[in-house]
Design a protein around this motif. Structure first.
Motif, short mmCIF file in Angstrom:
data_model
loop_
_atom_site.label_atom_id
_atom_site.label_comp_id
_atom_site.label_asym_id
_atom_site.label_seq_id
_atom_site.Cartn_x
_atom_site.Cartn_y
_atom_site.Cartn_z
N GLU A 1 1.58 8.31 -11.90
CA GLU A 1 2.87 8.45 -11.70
C GLU A 1 3.75 8.74 -12.84
O GLU A 1 3.48 8.41 -14.00
N ASP B 1 -12.77 5.03 -1.49
CA ASP B 1 -11.69 4.30 -0.80
C ASP B 1 -11.56 4.84 0.46
O ASP B 1 -11.38 5.87 0.82
N HIS C 1 -2.63 -3.28 -5.71
CA HIS C 1 -3.52 -3.79 -6.81
C HIS C 1 -2.81 -5.04 -7.67
O HIS C 1 -3.57 -5.74 -8.22
N TRP C 2 -1.52 -5.35 -7.34
CA TRP C 2 -0.87 -6.46 -7.89
C TRP C 2 -0.96 -7.95 -7.06
O TRP C 2 -0.76 -8.87 -7.62
N LYS D 1 -3.74 4.84 -1.08
CA LYS D 1 -2.46 4.32 -1.49
C LYS D 1 -1.22 5.06 -1.96
O LYS D 1 -0.23 4.55 -2.34
N THR D 2 -1.41 6.36 -1.87
CA THR D 2 -0.53 7.37 -2.40
C THR D 2 -0.32 8.35 -1.18
O THR D 2 0.39 9.52 -1.56
N ARG D 3 -0.77 8.18 -0.07
CA ARG D 3 -0.51 8.99 1.13
C ARG D 3 0.97 9.45 1.36
O ARG D 3 1.17 10.74 1.72
N ASP E 1 -0.44 -3.94 -15.88
CA ASP E 1 0.38 -2.80 -15.92
C ASP E 1 1.77 -2.95 -16.85
O ASP E 1 1.93 -1.92 -17.41
N ARG F 1 -1.50 2.04 -16.64
CA ARG F 1 -0.56 3.04 -16.03
C ARG F 1 0.07 3.80 -17.15
O ARG F 1 -0.14 3.26 -18.42
N GLU G 1 -9.97 -2.79 3.08
CA GLU G 1 -11.11 -1.95 3.43
C GLU G 1 -12.33 -3.15 3.45
O GLU G 1 -13.63 -2.81 2.79
N ILE H 1 0.84 -1.24 0.19
CA ILE H 1 0.09 -0.04 -0.06
C ILE H 1 0.88 1.22 -0.13
O ILE H 1 0.43 2.26 -0.66
N ILE I 1 -9.08 3.26 2.22
CA ILE I 1 -7.27 3.48 2.32
C ILE I 1 -6.63 4.04 1.27
O ILE I 1 -6.92 4.00 -0.09
N HIS J 1 -5.18 3.86 -12.04
CA HIS J 1 -5.42 4.44 -10.56
C HIS J 1 -4.21 5.14 -10.19
O HIS J 1 -4.00 5.58 -9.07
N ASP K 1 2.07 1.78 -3.25
CA ASP K 1 0.96 2.09 -4.42
C ASP K 1 1.14 0.82 -5.51
O ASP K 1 1.27 1.22 -6.40
N GLN L 1 -3.40 -7.75 -12.44
CA GLN L 1 -3.13 -6.51 -12.31
C GLN L 1 -1.74 -6.20 -12.45
O GLN L 1 -1.21 -5.11 -13.46
N TYR L 2 -0.77 -6.93 -12.16
CA TYR L 2 0.66 -6.80 -12.58
C TYR L 2 0.98 -6.72 -13.87
O TYR L 2 1.60 -5.97 -14.87
#
Lengths: 288, 704
Positions: free
Chosen positions: B575, B621, A215-216, B625-627, B504, B551, A261, A209, B623, B572, A212, B500-501
């Motif tokens: 970057e 969300d 999601h993987w 994820k880029t906090r 990407d 991405r 979540e 997380i 959570i 999402h 980022d 998802q990997y």
């Protein structure tokens, strides 16, 4: 397990807060028990009478943070104890006996950040030491050259997050190593060719997380694995389905579900390992 | 705590547990009492030994024993009658206690550290240590405590790295499924290669041998991960270039940049890669390196031109300020609008003029790179455009028409190849790299012909991509893209857990392919015009919408983009977008952006005026994820005092929207769309209007 009572307090109480049940506990009792573990050096031991160590000092600060009672501490004194454990090369010892481990780097940074006294240490050197423990697979070990391990990775990534240094990590490389911790059962292991364990739902997940890349992994499969580790008769969560439950795995299971979540669980901050509203209150100054 | 079966204990088990706990408590209580009273007699030491044998995690007992050792050693050393035997006896006892404790828990941090502490005193023989390690590593070859301890002992014994490397070879030959041995191998090899130690030079020979060894591991059991990461490291060692290089720039070498201060009068269609409009009267000079570097400043990068004479300030394009950055930018004033500069002004940029640009791994930017381009003001330009009455940008199909290259003057227009800086490699090195990769490709094709395995396909995809990247140094061709994209499509089905990997990776390769030729790129270039104005196109838009992108990538080839449509994808994260310094209009609608913090790269885009983030997932969300990926008080790189900002004084929702505040306060947007996000209610909209005073359009409605 009495020597890690303070850790146990942190696991149990944070779980309660995540489940919205922190008010079932008597604040004053908790505060008093925590303070009994403090040593004259400013650091905290695992239990009353036990020697001070950085591990329990963080747990003490985290528990007090849950109740917004950090001000009962002589904050300078605690911070001086922690800061005094930094070595020349930027690393941190666990206590006066000199064991060095990146776990302690994370603990020091997290603890001092919660006390708003990060500038008591040499942050640049601390970061450089952590980076010297970066491996070719993108992960981190205990000390330079040490094998990558999800627990150590969480500590290093968390420390780098809190000090604004995540850009020094190759997120794609580390992300791939981390996402490959998910095995066929949906659970996560801590390193290649090891068994899955609920505690890695925290160490691996929070790391993913923070960079980022969560999601993987397949989040639904992981949630199912954690839920399968519940003891639906007596309550609690174990390391693997049908094993004995304990507070440690219960905390990590619930924290993992929070990061996934899962409905009914409050959001937890992946770097400080405390509920987001607690972190926002302390670090951002936002009252909930 | 780990691996205990779940079942209700039988009464006799409960009794035994209770007795055990009582016994431990008694021992612990005695230990603490002795410790606090500083009692170090033999009886007291025995109590601690018993305790540690049953519970090696009682760390205070280890501390107590260290104090006892110190106390007793002092007594022995001050006693003139004693001999070295007494010292040895004291320390040997400690070593025995450690071994007994490790029998109970061979992963006890306290036990291992105690042994190191004892040995560090220097009085003990080290002969036994390797034997002890062999026992532990035979019992559990993955015990990282043992491996760490081995490193400690090897240093004390002065064992050479080659000897330790041979040990890993022995372990791997015994059982290749030993990730710990592979890890140690990569550490030792890396060090030996760096030192160019005898037997480990040239690196090409060593790496070739290593490929052979790791292939055996992978091919024996493709599902065992032990060799995967070692292989990836080898590939990286083969492909990477140590020294930092300049990958691309804007303006690009050889371009003729047309600058304009008045968007409405200027026809951007005249040139795709080298036009720029700015209200502020400056244009950016962007340097995109192949890795993060520090030391880009006016001494190391010289800019020569008639109209730019002052020293310029270079900034790293990073979300969190740091010395090291892959992309650097400075801003140069437009030339004055008078007859002296009717012709184009030449600009010469010398990168690496003096030493000082260094990569984060310590390699110098070792040669001089010269970029030369021309700059001129648009002929119809007289004054900056008025800021009022700006047309609303609409992203509808009817606003776009395919970009016509016909209007470009052929001899002036750049090709895609011109956008990339070609760094010529030493012929021997580039041959070896290409040959090695080609060889590996053949080997993995063979593996895949026998078994359709995930690691086979993934490695082949990486090898083919690496081959294209190496070849693109000479000629920008991506011959393997189609096959690579198919491999990732296969992997989606073969390994759905990590889909998802693969998506990407697919997006990255897809974009590499799209930007590999001007022909493919032009299919996505459109002229945009607002319907209200005349037929002159105001923007050229790169349309990457509806491509299932998860991405962004290949940004080093997209530095020229001023208008970008990324809508209807699966993004999402954005970057990398911080490098697109010319970006003025951006459409991110209908994607999967889950938080305001995901928009942080946009804070660095000073030209950005039009932004559409409608129909994303901002606010849904719990959570973020880029906090921790951008500058904020959370990572101690920025202060915020909620009461002091004038713009938002009295704004009740400021702390509710703290992340939106941090993102939007530094942007000068004129047009914004946020509808379709959970967060986008009336409260938030009125908050936005206060925080972004330059806003003229919000969700299609004119403000004021």
């Amino acid at each position: 397990m009495e020597h890690i009572r303070l850790n146990g307090a942190y696991w149990g109480l944070t779980t309660l807060d995540l489940l919205g049940k922190l008010d079932t506990v008597d604040v004053d009792e908790v505060v008093s028990e925590v303070m009994q573990c403090q040593h004259e050096s400013g650091g905290f031991g695992g239990n009353s009478g036990h020697d001070p160590h950085i591990l329990y000092t963080l747990s003490a600060v985290q528990v007090l943070a849950l109740f917004d009672k950090v001000d009962v501490l002589d904050v300078e004194k605690v911070a001086d104890y922690v800061a005094g454990l930094q070595n020349e090369d930027g690393s941190f010892s666990g206590d006066m006996w000199g064991e060095v481990d990146t776990r302690f780097s994370y603990i020091a940074i997290c603890c001092l950040a919660l006390l708003h006294l990060l500038d008591k240490i040499n942050v640049e050197k601390a970061v450089d030491y952590i980076l010297s423990c970066k491996n070719h697979d993108g992960g981190f070990g205990c000390t330079p050259g040490g094998e990558s391990h999800a627990g150590q990775i969480f500590c290093c990534v968390g420390a780098l997050a809190i000090t604004g240094s995540l850009h020094r990590i190759d997120k794609d490389l580390l992300g791939w190593w981390l996402c490959e911790r998910q095995v066929k059962s949906g659970g996560l292991n801590g390193r290649p060719e090891k068994l899955p364990d609920v505690c890695y739902s925290w160490w691996v997940l929070s790391s993913l997380i923070m960079i980022d890349r969560v999601h993987w992994i397949d989040k639904q499969k992981l949630a199912k694995f954690i839920l399968d580790c519940q003891d639906t008769e007596n309550g609690g969560i174990s390391d693997r389905p049908d094993d004995a439950c304990d507070a440690y795995h219960t905390y990590f299971g619930v924290a993992g579900l929070s990061l996934l979540e899962y409905p009914g669980v409050k959001a937890i901050d992946p770097a400080y390992a405390l509920p987001v509203d607690v972190v926002n209150r302390i670090i951002l100054g936002i009252k909930g | 705590m780990h691996g205990l079966p779940r079942r209700a204990p039988k009464p006799e088990e409960e009794e035994a547990l209770a007795a055990k706990a009582k016994d431990l408590r008694a021992l612990q209580s005695q230990l603490l009492s002795n410790h606090h009273s500083k009692v170090y007699t033999k009886e007291a030491l025995d109590v601690s030994a018993k305790l540690l044998e049953k519970n090696p995690e009682c760390y205070t007992a280890w501390n107590y024993r260290k104090l006892a050792v110190q106390h007793n050693l002092l007594a022995v050393q001050s006693d003139s009658d004693s001999d070295s035997g007494a010292i040895k006896a004291i320390l040997d006892l400690e070593l025995k206690v450690v071994v007994d404790a490790l029998k109970q828990n061979y992963k006890s941090y306290g036990a291992w550290h105690h042994r190191k502490w004892v040995l560090s005193k220097g009085h003990c023989s080290l002969d036994y240590e390797l034997k002890l390690l062999k026992k532990f590593q035979t019992a559990d070859s993955r015990n990282f405590h043992a491996w760490n301890y081995r490193r400690f002992v090897a240093a004390l014994l002065n064992r050479s790295e080659k000897e330790e490397l041979d040990y890993t070879t022995e372990m791997i030959e015994n059982n290749f499924s030993n990730y710990s041995a592979w890890h140690n191998r990569s550490v030792l090899l890396s060090s030996l290669l760096k030192k160019e130690a005898p037997g480990f030079f040239p690196k090409e020979k060593v790496l070739n041998e290593e490929y052979g060894i790791v292939q055996q591991a992978i091919f024996t059991d493709p599902d065992d991960q032990s060799g995967w990461f070692h292989y990836r490291w080898l590939l990286d060692q083969t492909v990477k270039m140590d020294a930092p290089l300049l990958a691309s720039s804007w303006p690009a070498h050889g371009s003729n940049v047309i600058l304009s201060r008045n968007r409405h009068l200027y026809d951007c269609s005249a040139s795709l890669f080298d036009s720029f409009h700015s209200d502020s009267g400056t244009f950016p000079l962007v340097l995109y390196f192949n890795q993060a570097v520090k030391g880009v400043n006016s001494s190391t990068v010289a800019i020569e031109s008639l109209f730019c004479t002052e020293d310029l300030d270079w900034k790293p394009l990073l979300q969190i300020s740091s010395q090291f950055s892959q992309v650097w930018v400075t801003h140069i004033r437009f030339p004055e609008a008078n007859s002296q500069y009717e012709e184009a002004c030449a600009v010469e940029v010398s990168v690496g003029l003096s030493q000082g640009i260094v990569s984060s791994s310590g390699f110098d930017y070792s040669h001089l790179t010269r970029l030369a381009f021309k700059v001129c003001l648009s002929p119809v330009d007289t004054e900056p455009s008025k800021t009022q009455g700006r047309d609303k940008i609409l992203w509808r199909d009817e606003n776009f028409s395919l970009y016509q290259t016909g209007s470009e003057e052929p001899h002036k227009s750049l090709s895609i190849d011109d956008l990339i800086i070609h760094n010529v490699d030493k012929p021997t090195t580039s041959n070896w790299r290409a040959e090695t990769i080609a060889n590996e490709i053949a080997i993995f094709r063979e593996l895949l012909s026998e078994t359709s395995c995930k690691i086979g396909k993934l490695t082949l995809a990486r090898l083919l991509t690496a081959y294209d990247v190496i070849q693109s140094q000479c000629a920008n061709k991506m011959v393997n893209s189609e096959e690579v994209l198919e491999l990732y499509a296969d992997l989606l089905k073969l390994d759905p857990t990590h889909c998802q990997y693969y998506k990407d990776e697919h997006s990255l390769v897809f974009l590499q392919q799209l930007t590999s030729s001007k022909e493919s790129l032009l299919k996505h270039c459109f002229s945009h015009k607002t319907l209200a104005s005349s037929s002159i196109g105001n923007y050229t838009c790169l349309c990457l919408n509806k491509l299932s992108l998860t991405r962004m990538g290949s940004i080093e080839k997209l530095l020229w983009v001023q208008m970008l449509d990324l809508s209807h994808n699966e993004l999402h994260s954005i970057e990398g977008l911080e490098a697109m310094q010319l970006l003025s209009c951006l459409n991110l609608s209908n994607n999967k952006l889950g938080s305001f913090t995901a928009l942080a790269p946009l804070r660095m885009l000073k030209s950005l005026q039009v932004l559409d983030i409608s129909y994303n997932e901002i606010g849904s969300d719990t959570i973020d994820k880029t906090r921790y990926l951008f500058s904020s008080p959370l990572c101690h790189t920025e202060e915020i005092s909620w009461n002091k900002d004038e713009n938002v004084n009295g704004c009740i929702n400021l702390t509710n929207y703290w992340d939106a505040f941090l993102i939007f306060k530094s942007m000068s947007l004129t047009q914004l769309a946020i509808l379709g996000n959970t967060i986008a209610g009336e409260n938030f909209k009125s908050f936005l209007v206060k925080v972004v005073p330059t806003l003229e359009w919000l969700d299609g409605d004119k403000l004021h």
